[in-house]
Design an enzyme around this catalytic site. Structure first.
Site, PDB file in Angstrom:
ATOM      1  CB  THR A 129      23.682  29.119 102.107  1.00 53.19           C
ATOM      2  OG1 THR A 129      24.215  29.028 103.436  1.00 53.19           O
ATOM      3  CG2 THR A 129      24.376  30.264 101.380  1.00 53.19           C
ATOM      4  CE  LYS A 148      26.162  30.148 108.395  1.00 52.94           C
ATOM      5  NZ  LYS A 148      25.086  29.166 108.218  1.00 52.94           N
ATOM      6  CB  SER A 192      32.280  26.462 112.005  1.00 54.33           C
ATOM      7  OG  SER A 192      31.161  25.714 111.597  1.00 54.33           O
ATOM      8  CG  ASP A 232      27.338  28.421 103.565  1.00 58.82           C
ATOM      9  OD1 ASP A 232      27.517  28.060 102.385  1.00 58.82           O
ATOM     10  OD2 ASP A 232      27.062  27.615 104.473  1.00 58.82           O
ATOM     11  CD  GLU A 260      22.661  30.457 105.866  1.00 60.78           C
ATOM     12  OE1 GLU A 260      23.235  29.364 106.021  1.00 60.78           O
ATOM     13  OE2 GLU A 260      22.808  31.177 104.859  1.00 60.78           O
ATOM     14  N   GLY A 261      20.905  31.261 110.200  1.00 53.29           N
ATOM     15  CA  GLY A 261      21.383  30.573 111.379  1.00 53.29           C
ATOM     16  C   GLY A 261      22.358  29.457 111.048  1.00 53.29           C
ATOM     17  CB  VAL A 262      24.642  27.463 112.829  1.00 52.12           C
ATOM     18  CG1 VAL A 262      25.467  28.718 112.648  1.00 52.12           C
ATOM     19  CG2 VAL A 262      24.159  27.347 114.269  1.00 52.12           C
ATOM     20  N   GLY A 263      22.975  25.116 111.235  1.00 50.14           N
ATOM     21  CA  GLY A 263      22.335  23.816 111.421  1.00 50.14           C
ATOM     22  C   GLY A 263      20.819  23.909 111.520  1.00 50.14           C
TER      23      GLY A 263
END
Length: 241
Positions: A29, A50, A54, A67, A128-131
């Site tokens: 982020t 995003k 979560s 984020d 923006e992705g996750v992990g």
């Protein structure tokens, strides 16, 4: 957790970027904000999203994620939060688990519809992705699926810490194996005193096939972080200029 009617994504947006990382907590982020500000300083109009987040909290009657709010604020074009973050999940855990906890199925169609609305009038859409790259967005949705459907270039955020060589090389290999264009990598300092930082940086530049696009110092203000990136060069690399 917003279900929206599917509308195929329009081809009008000039550039779409998908920001992923070598792991969770590597500064995706922060880097995304810096990218938006650096490109904005060159006059490029941006929107950001995003798609799945979560760890959301209830604010003004709406589930929101810090984020996603940061991306919304950094983009030059202001958009509705429900489009910036179509899937806002309360529990701070893996999206698949967080979605199951609230009986939600994460699907691509609502994200594509939101992306189309976000892209109107923009030169750049940042997603923006996750992990890390291989972290699923949903039970039947990988990040590569979404990046491919949105016709994104990928930027890899490399968290500069012990193990980053392995994580970066594996991530690059996976992104390329998925058939996505990798525009480059950005270093993200995760500690003020990372031993042999210059040596790690040199090895990353030598061993990664994609170009280095810049590195952000440890815990810098986002406006200072943006100054660490060359907005004009970035625009050229990703095809804006």
């Amino acid at each position: 957790m917003n279900q929206l009617d599917f509308v195929p994504p329009a081809p009008a947006i000039a550039t779409r970027l998908f920001v992923t990382g070598t792991d969770t907590g590597v500064g995706k982020t922060h880097v995304s904000q810096a990218l938006l500000l650096a490109l904005g300083s060159q006059g490029w109009r941006s929107a950001a999203m995003k798609p799945v987040a979560s760890g959301c909290t209830l604010q003004h009657g709406q589930w929101q994620n810090d984020d996603a709010l940061a991306l919304q604020a950094a983009a030059s074009l202001q958009r509705d939060y429900v489009d910036v973050n179509p899937y806002a999940l309360p529990e701070p855990t893996a999206p698949q688990i967080a979605a199951r906890r609230v009986d939600c199925r994460i699907e691509m169609a609502p994200v594509l519809s939101a992306a189309q609305r976000l892209a109107v009038g923009a030169d750049l859409l940042l997603v923006e992705g996750v992990g890390g790259w291989m972290a699923p967005l949903g039970d039947a949705l990988m990040q590569a699926d979404l990046a491919r459907a949105l016709n994104c270039q990928v930027i890899l955020v490399v968290g500069l810490r012990l193990g980053c060589l392995n994580h970066a090389l594996l991530s690059e290999r996976a992104i390329r194996a998925d058939g996505l264009p990798l525009a480059g990598w950005i270093g993200s300092a995760l500690a003020p005193d990372f031993a042999h930082a210059a040596d790690y940086h040199q090895l990353l530049e030598q061993q990664l096939e994609c170009p280095w696009l810049g590195s952000l110092p440890f815990q810098t203000d986002v406006s200072q972080a943006a100054q660490a990136l060359d907005g004009r060069r970035l625009a050229g690399v990703i095809g804006l200029a």
